[in-house]
Design an enzyme around this catalytic site. Sequence first.
Site, PDB file in Angstrom:
ATOM      1  N   GLU A 145       0.828  -1.218   0.000  1.00 37.94           N
ATOM      2  CA  GLU A 145       0.000   0.000   0.000  1.00 37.94           C
ATOM      3  C   GLU A 145       0.859   1.264   0.000  1.00 37.94           C
ATOM      4  O   GLU A 145       0.433   2.322   0.448  1.00 37.94           O
ATOM      5  CB  GLU A 145      -0.969  -0.013   1.190  1.00 37.94           C
ATOM      6  CG  GLU A 145      -1.883  -1.240   1.142  1.00 37.94           C
ATOM      7  CD  GLU A 145      -3.341  -0.990   1.407  1.00 37.94           C
ATOM      8  OE1 GLU A 145      -3.753   0.171   1.562  1.00 37.94           O
ATOM      9  OE2 GLU A 145      -4.094  -1.991   1.451  1.00 37.94           O
ATOM     10  N   HIS A 188      -5.165   2.174   0.362  1.00 32.85           N
ATOM     11  CA  HIS A 188      -4.435   3.058  -0.562  1.00 32.85           C
ATOM     12  C   HIS A 188      -4.327   2.427  -1.925  1.00 32.85           C
ATOM     13  O   HIS A 188      -4.033   1.236  -2.019  1.00 32.85           O
ATOM     14  CB  HIS A 188      -3.010   3.303  -0.057  1.00 32.85           C
ATOM     15  CG  HIS A 188      -2.986   3.791   1.344  1.00 32.85           C
ATOM     16  ND1 HIS A 188      -3.250   2.964   2.408  1.00 32.85           N
ATOM     17  CD2 HIS A 188      -2.781   5.015   1.854  1.00 32.85           C
ATOM     18  CE1 HIS A 188      -3.210   3.663   3.521  1.00 32.85           C
ATOM     19  NE2 HIS A 188      -2.935   4.913   3.223  1.00 32.85           N
ATOM     20  N   LYS A 207     -10.625   5.459   6.166  1.00 28.65           N
ATOM     21  CA  LYS A 207      -9.777   6.342   5.336  1.00 28.65           C
ATOM     22  C   LYS A 207      -9.426   5.679   4.001  1.00 28.65           C
ATOM     23  O   LYS A 207      -9.082   4.502   3.965  1.00 28.65           O
ATOM     24  CB  LYS A 207      -8.483   6.652   6.079  1.00 28.65           C
ATOM     25  CG  LYS A 207      -7.512   7.500   5.251  1.00 28.65           C
ATOM     26  CD  LYS A 207      -6.257   7.835   6.014  1.00 28.65           C
ATOM     27  CE  LYS A 207      -5.267   6.702   5.940  1.00 28.65           C
ATOM     28  NZ  LYS A 207      -3.970   7.029   6.553  1.00 28.65           N
TER      29      LYS A 207
END
Length: 253
Positions: free
Chosen positions: A86, A143, A170
Amino acid sequence: MSTLKIKDVVIGEGASKIIVPLVGKTEAEILTEAEMVKSLKPDVVEWRVDIYEKVEDLEAVTALIAKLREVFADELLLFTFRSHKEGGNKEISDAFYVELNQTAIRTKNIDLVDVELFNDEENVNTLVATAKENGVYVIMSNHDFFKTPSKEEIISRLCKMQEYGADIPKIAVMPTNVADVITLLDATNTMKTEHADRPLITMSMGGTGVISRLAGEVFGSAFTFGAGKEASAPGQIPVEELRTVLNILHKSL
Ligand SMILES: O=C1C[C@@](O)(C(=O)O)C[C@@H](O)[C@@H]1O
């Protein structure tokens, strides 16, 4: 969406709060950087432990957390091991990922821990449970450094994080064009208005995505990462400039 209060920081209300990463390799570098970052008055300090040269030494990690807690007694301290897949610096086994994060949580010297969504389900559950037992809040993250998934996919990942019990879901994605930035912002706004019952963090990385790091208060991202000594991801801008823009936006709303 409800707000979350950790110490004096009310998350999900007013201007986006600022997180500044520590990206030093050695203890000396990290402690010098910590003093510099403190002077920038961040709301949250993220220790990117994957960059620390002794990340595999749990005693060294524990001791350094205690020193960082002394420096950042008032700010919130976020412990992040960003995995290689990530965008992080080091590859470690799944078992060590759990052990490292559990060790950090159990020190009770951190306020928040980053747990990556794309992990073995049992490991994610274990880390969320350990965090809750010890009064540490979970930022669950994902991510994509190469592309921007569809709006539906972004929302589905953020919802999955809520289901896991993350305190703050997130996602950070890379745009390949302006439409991708709009996709991220649109997904954030829809998530905020239709699905989220807690604060979120979203960003579109790189130069094209910078607007998403500035306009969180408008679209629904409660935090934004600003560069201290050095950026930890493409598109982060220096904290002072970031704060100026956040304040301009906040006053206009
Ligand atoms: O997850 C994130 C977000 C980030 O990748 C960014 O794009 O600002 C920076 C990382 O340090 C942090 O852990």
